[in-house]
Write an enzyme that holds these catalytic residues in place. Structure first.
Site, PDB file in Angstrom:
ATOM      1  N   TYR A 119       0.905  -1.167  -0.484  1.00 20.46           N
ATOM      2  CA  TYR A 119      -0.154   0.437   0.378  1.00 20.46           C
ATOM      3  C   TYR A 119       0.695   1.762   0.131  1.00 20.46           C
ATOM      4  O   TYR A 119       1.358   1.512   0.274  1.00 20.46           O
ATOM      5  CB  TYR A 119      -1.061   0.345   0.992  1.00 20.46           C
ATOM      6  CG  TYR A 119      -2.047   1.085   0.996  1.00 20.46           C
ATOM      7  CD1 TYR A 119      -3.040   0.981   0.729  1.00 20.46           C
ATOM      8  CD2 TYR A 119      -1.144   2.191   2.221  1.00 20.46           C
ATOM      9  CE1 TYR A 119      -3.878   2.537   0.826  1.00 20.46           C
ATOM     10  CE2 TYR A 119      -2.085   3.271   2.445  1.00 20.46           C
ATOM     11  CZ  TYR A 119      -3.286   3.707   1.348  1.00 20.46           C
ATOM     12  OH  TYR A 119      -4.132   4.475   1.612  1.00 20.46           O
ATOM     13  N   GLU A 207      -3.915   7.504  -4.108  1.00 30.74           N
ATOM     14  CA  GLU A 207      -3.693   6.043  -3.148  1.00 30.74           C
ATOM     15  C   GLU A 207      -3.697   4.957  -4.659  1.00 30.74           C
ATOM     16  O   GLU A 207      -4.444   4.667  -5.449  1.00 30.74           O
ATOM     17  CB  GLU A 207      -5.025   6.208  -2.747  1.00 30.74           C
ATOM     18  CG  GLU A 207      -4.882   4.910  -1.710  1.00 30.74           C
ATOM     19  CD  GLU A 207      -6.699   4.785  -0.887  1.00 30.74           C
ATOM     20  OE1 GLU A 207      -7.646   4.011  -2.177  1.00 30.74           O
ATOM     21  OE2 GLU A 207      -5.988   4.109  -0.195  1.00 30.74           O
TER      22      GLU A 207
END
Ligand code: ADP
Ligand code: MG
Length: 399
Positions: A119, A207
């Site tokens: 991530y 993101e």
């Protein structure tokens, strides 16, 4: 302003970011054509909506055990089947709310042989007023759960805007991802490129979830969610054209044309207020009196008749609205001018629901007089508490 995954990836590719090959498609035929142009043998068909959680999402129109909005296809025939099932149907994910979002676009992309998912995101951290890189080894579909139950697995790296991105920031990212060798180098370069993209595109959020390590040792951006800072759009005409209005609430688009700050909510009392603070207070006091606002609406300091009329029309388009509360402080704009605007607008739109008006400020007496003599069934109120009680009583009378 949000954009689709494929648009975000196309932008990032220009900054040297590694993304798998992919082609957007609006129809089943285009999806098949797209797949034919990709190397294969594995494809992934991805629903393009302005919401995450697509992989675990469910289509309203399909059986409960049907696949979600991110689907693997091993043949071009399977790409076609998936495209047919997804296009035009409604995908419900943790981020769309119950209503879900209709899938109007797909992205057909290379299937990637994933070794591990990571991530990585960039946001403007309001606490420090700086861009922060947020990194975790626990990438994939459940980052919210990681943040909640194992926050120690998330590393935040803050960048001083005067200094900009330094090599040590890149090393910190690669270290947090526990990468070594060539992967470590790729992570450093990627972090730098993403920061450059974030700053030069004036992003509010970027993101990458997941960022993946492939079985042959490449670091690839597999999913990208990007939103631009709307206040900076004026200097990015190339970003404005990426706007997909079908992803936005039509009432909110209409409101933005009149420079009204409007957000649809779930209640039945329409609110028209000037100033965000007063709008928040108005919503709170409606709730305190046992009902719920149908919207947040700030008409701003210079509430003209045109603006007030547009605001009434937008509020009344919502079938849930059973009454309207106008709460305006006449500061820059005098109360009598506002009252004239309200009366003219109410007449023009053939107001069909109870209307309670609370005015305060300059020329308030004159304003109240205009409302009383308007011939319209406007209920005047003296203060905020009185106004809330009155509109709640009116709405409950109707119900
Ligand atoms: P969302 O976050 O909306 O669920 P993602 O693009 O992150 O959508 O996809 C969900 C999951 O599907 C990923 O975590 C990944 O495991 C898998 N996936 C997505 N794209 C690909 C791809 N091109 N190749 C292989 N797997 C993929
Ligand atoms: Mg994702």
């Amino acid at each position: 302003m949000n954009v689709h995954e494929y648009q975000a990836k196309e932008l990032l590719a220009k900054f040297g970011v590694n993304i798998p090959a992919g082609i957007p498609a609006l129809t089943v035929e285009e999806a098949v054509e797209a797949a034919k142009q990709l190397p294969g043998p594995v494809y992934v068909v991805k629903a393009q909506i302005h919401a995450g959680g697509r992989g675990k999402g469910k289509f309203k129109e399909l059986p409960a055990d049907a696949k979600g909005g991110v689907r693997l296809a091993k043949t071009i025939g399977e790409v076609e089947t998936h495209a047919r099932e997804m296009l035009g149907n409604t995908l419900v994910t943790v981020q769309t709310g119950e209503a879900g979002k209709q899938v109007n676009r797909l992205y057909v992309t290379d299937g990637v042989d994933i070794a591990k998912e990571y991530y990585l995101s960039l946001v403007v951290d309001r606490g420090t007023g700086r861009v922060a890189l947020i990194v975790s080894t626990e990438g994939g579909m459940d980052i919210e759960e990681v943040a909640h139950s194992t926050p120690e697995k998330i590393t935040t790296i803050v960048i001083d805007p005067a200094q900009g991105f330094m090599p040590h920031h890149g090393r910190a990212v690669a270290f947090a991802l526990k990468l070594s060798g060539f992967l470590n180098k790729q992570a450093q370069q990627l972090a730098k490129s993403l920061y450059e993209a974030f700053v030069s595109l004036d992003c509010a959020m970027l993101e990458i979830n997941p960022l993946v390590e492939t079985r042959d040792g490449q670091l690839l951006v597999l999913d990208a969610k990007l939103s631009f800072d709307s206040n900076a759009l004026y200097r990015h005409p190339e970003e404005v054209v990426l706007r997909d209005e079908t992803e936005e609430d039509p009432a909110e688009i209409e409101a933005s044309k009149y420079d009204l700050a409007y957000i649809k909510l779930d209640g039945n009392i329409g609110c028209m207020v000037n100033g965000a603070g007063l709008a928040m207070a108005t919503m709170d006091i409606i709730k305190l009196n046992g009902e719920f606002p149908a919207n947040f609406l700030d008409v701003g300091g210079g509430a003209t008749k045109e603006k007030v009329t547009a605001a009434f029309k937008i509020i009344l388009k919502d079938p849930a609205v059973k009454g309207i509360l106008v709460n305006i402080f006449g500061g820059i704009m005098k109360c009598d001018i506002i009252a004239e605007g309200i009366v003219a607008a109410a007449k023009e739109v053939n107001l069909s629901v109870p209307l309670v008006v609370r005015l305060e400020g300059t020329n308030v007496e004159k304003g109240k007089e205009i409302l009383t003599h308007s011939g319209l069934p406007i209920v005047p109120a003296n203060d905020l508490g009185d106004a809330a009680k009155k509109i709640v009583a009116e709405v409950q009378k109707v119900a």
